[in-house]
Scaffold this active site. Structure first.
Site, mmCIF file in Angstrom:
data_model
loop_
_atom_site.group_PDB
_atom_site.id
_atom_site.type_symbol
_atom_site.label_atom_id
_atom_site.label_comp_id
_atom_site.label_asym_id
_atom_site.label_seq_id
_atom_site.Cartn_x
_atom_site.Cartn_y
_atom_site.Cartn_z
ATOM 1 N N GLY A 1 0.831 -1.200 0.000
ATOM 2 C CA GLY A 1 0.000 0.000 0.000
ATOM 3 C C GLY A 1 0.863 1.246 0.000
ATOM 4 O O GLY A 1 2.082 1.202 0.216
ATOM 5 N N THR B 1 1.300 3.889 1.997
ATOM 6 C CA THR B 1 2.065 4.298 3.178
ATOM 7 C C THR B 1 3.214 3.336 3.456
ATOM 8 O O THR B 1 4.327 3.759 3.796
ATOM 9 C CB THR B 1 1.150 4.406 4.404
ATOM 10 O OG1 THR B 1 -0.029 5.136 4.063
ATOM 11 C CG2 THR B 1 1.847 5.133 5.543
ATOM 12 N N ASP C 1 3.461 -1.619 8.476
ATOM 13 C CA ASP C 1 2.411 -1.672 7.454
ATOM 14 C C ASP C 1 1.415 -0.544 7.694
ATOM 15 O O ASP C 1 1.398 0.070 8.769
ATOM 16 C CB ASP C 1 1.698 -3.026 7.516
ATOM 17 C CG ASP C 1 1.069 -3.431 6.188
ATOM 18 O OD1 ASP C 1 1.026 -2.589 5.267
ATOM 19 O OD2 ASP C 1 0.631 -4.591 6.072
ATOM 20 N N ASP D 1 -6.417 0.386 6.471
ATOM 21 C CA ASP D 1 -7.536 1.117 5.868
ATOM 22 C C ASP D 1 -8.461 1.702 6.933
ATOM 23 O O ASP D 1 -9.049 2.765 6.729
ATOM 24 C CB ASP D 1 -8.329 0.188 4.947
ATOM 25 C CG ASP D 1 -7.469 -0.361 3.822
ATOM 26 O OD1 ASP D 1 -6.792 0.448 3.160
ATOM 27 O OD2 ASP D 1 -7.455 -1.585 3.619
ATOM 28 N N LYS E 1 -7.684 -4.232 6.759
ATOM 29 C CA LYS E 1 -6.644 -4.092 5.754
ATOM 30 C C LYS E 1 -7.060 -4.864 4.504
ATOM 31 O O LYS E 1 -7.978 -5.663 4.543
ATOM 32 C CB LYS E 1 -5.312 -4.619 6.287
ATOM 33 C CG LYS E 1 -4.743 -3.754 7.418
ATOM 34 C CD LYS E 1 -3.445 -4.293 7.993
ATOM 35 C CE LYS E 1 -2.446 -4.739 6.984
ATOM 36 N NZ LYS E 1 -2.088 -3.648 6.024
ATOM 37 N N GLY F 1 -5.832 -2.729 -0.972
ATOM 38 C CA GLY F 1 -5.042 -2.925 -2.182
ATOM 39 C C GLY F 1 -4.990 -4.364 -2.646
ATOM 40 O O GLY F 1 -4.336 -4.671 -3.643
ATOM 41 N N GLU G 1 0.086 -9.930 3.731
ATOM 42 C CA GLU G 1 0.200 -8.933 4.801
ATOM 43 C C GLU G 1 -0.086 -9.564 6.158
ATOM 44 O O GLU G 1 0.597 -9.277 7.138
ATOM 45 C CB GLU G 1 -0.771 -7.785 4.563
ATOM 46 C CG GLU G 1 -0.351 -6.807 3.498
ATOM 47 C CD GLU G 1 -1.347 -5.678 3.342
ATOM 48 O OE1 GLU G 1 -0.935 -4.519 3.356
ATOM 49 O OE2 GLU G 1 -2.553 -5.957 3.218
#
Length: 246
Positions: A39, A41, A98, A101, A111, A114, A120
């Protein structure tokens, strides 16, 4: 109006950069076995790690990226990339950084916006310490405030899993691709069912995470309820707080 929207987006991107740099600078040290999520960030965190590695501030890092996109970002800086199965990693990490969302008041997460929720979660859940970096807009009073829970599903089980999710009270939407015909296909060849649950049904995210993964055909879901050891939040005034009271 267009100028205002553009300025707002730029501000959000700056906040992501500020929070990513702050977390990396405070938490990442030489010799770590390090997981990096996916993602926008997380990619900024990868870039910061890469820059500090290139200039010699960080040494002997063993990096496990959680997506092909993150792997490519790490490769740009010559980072030492590994799989969790490699002997030097041995299925364990010191720290994973990480994004998310949504983050609720108990630091439970949604999360997978994406599409990378499977790796993840694997990387995040085998890590000793877990760091989440977000801007203020990701903080919510309860999960599913702004988006549904991504559920990664074997394609052949789409209808049966959809019916099961609907039976639990969820509103199910097959995630469709934007630049190709048909649904989004994950890196592991699966589809994603975005499932929106009312707050009264999602009172216990821990139990719901287990419930969703017990459905035949579900590979993984985007509820992340493991302990978040470090939460960094960038606020609209440009400040960053570590482990703020939510």
């Amino acid at each position: 109006m267009e100028a205002e929207v553009e300025n707002k987006n730029m501000n959000t991107e700056k906040l992501k950069e500020i929070v990513a740099f702050r977390a990396v600078d405070e938490l990442v040290t030489s010799g770590m076995k390090l997981g990096i999520g996916t993602g926008s960030t997380a990619l900024l965190a990868a870039a910061r790690i890469g820059e500090r590695y290139e200039n010699g501030e960080l040494k002997d890092l063993l990096v496990v990226p959680a997506s092909f996109e993150t792997r490519m970002e790490c490769q740009k800086y010559g980072l030492n990339i590994h799989s969790l199965n490699d002997r030097v990693i041995d299925g364990e990490l010191d720290l994973t950084i990480d994004g998310a969302d949504e983050v609720d008041t108990r630091k439970n997460l949604i999360k997978g916006g994406g599409g990378g929720l499977l790796l993840e979660k694997i990387v995040g859940y085998v890590s000793r310490d877990y760091c989440i970096i977000v801007d203020q807009g990701k903080l919510v009073p309860h999960l599913c405030s702004n988006r549904g829970i991504p559920v990664e599903v074997i394609p052949e089980a789409m209808r049966s899993v959809s019916k099961h999710l609907e039976g639990l009270g969820g509103g199910v939407t097959l995630r469709m691709a934007r630049m190709k015909a048909g649904p989004v296909i994950t890196e592991k060849g699966n589809i994603i069912l975005d499932t929106l649950f009312p707050a009264e049904i999602l009172k216990d995210p821990v139990a719901m995470e287990r419930e969703l993964n017990s459905i035949p055909g579900v590979v993984e879901n985007g509820l992340f309820t493991r302990e978040v050891n470090f939460l960094y939040v960038a606020y609209r005034d440009g400040s960053v707080k570590k482990n703020p009271v939510l």
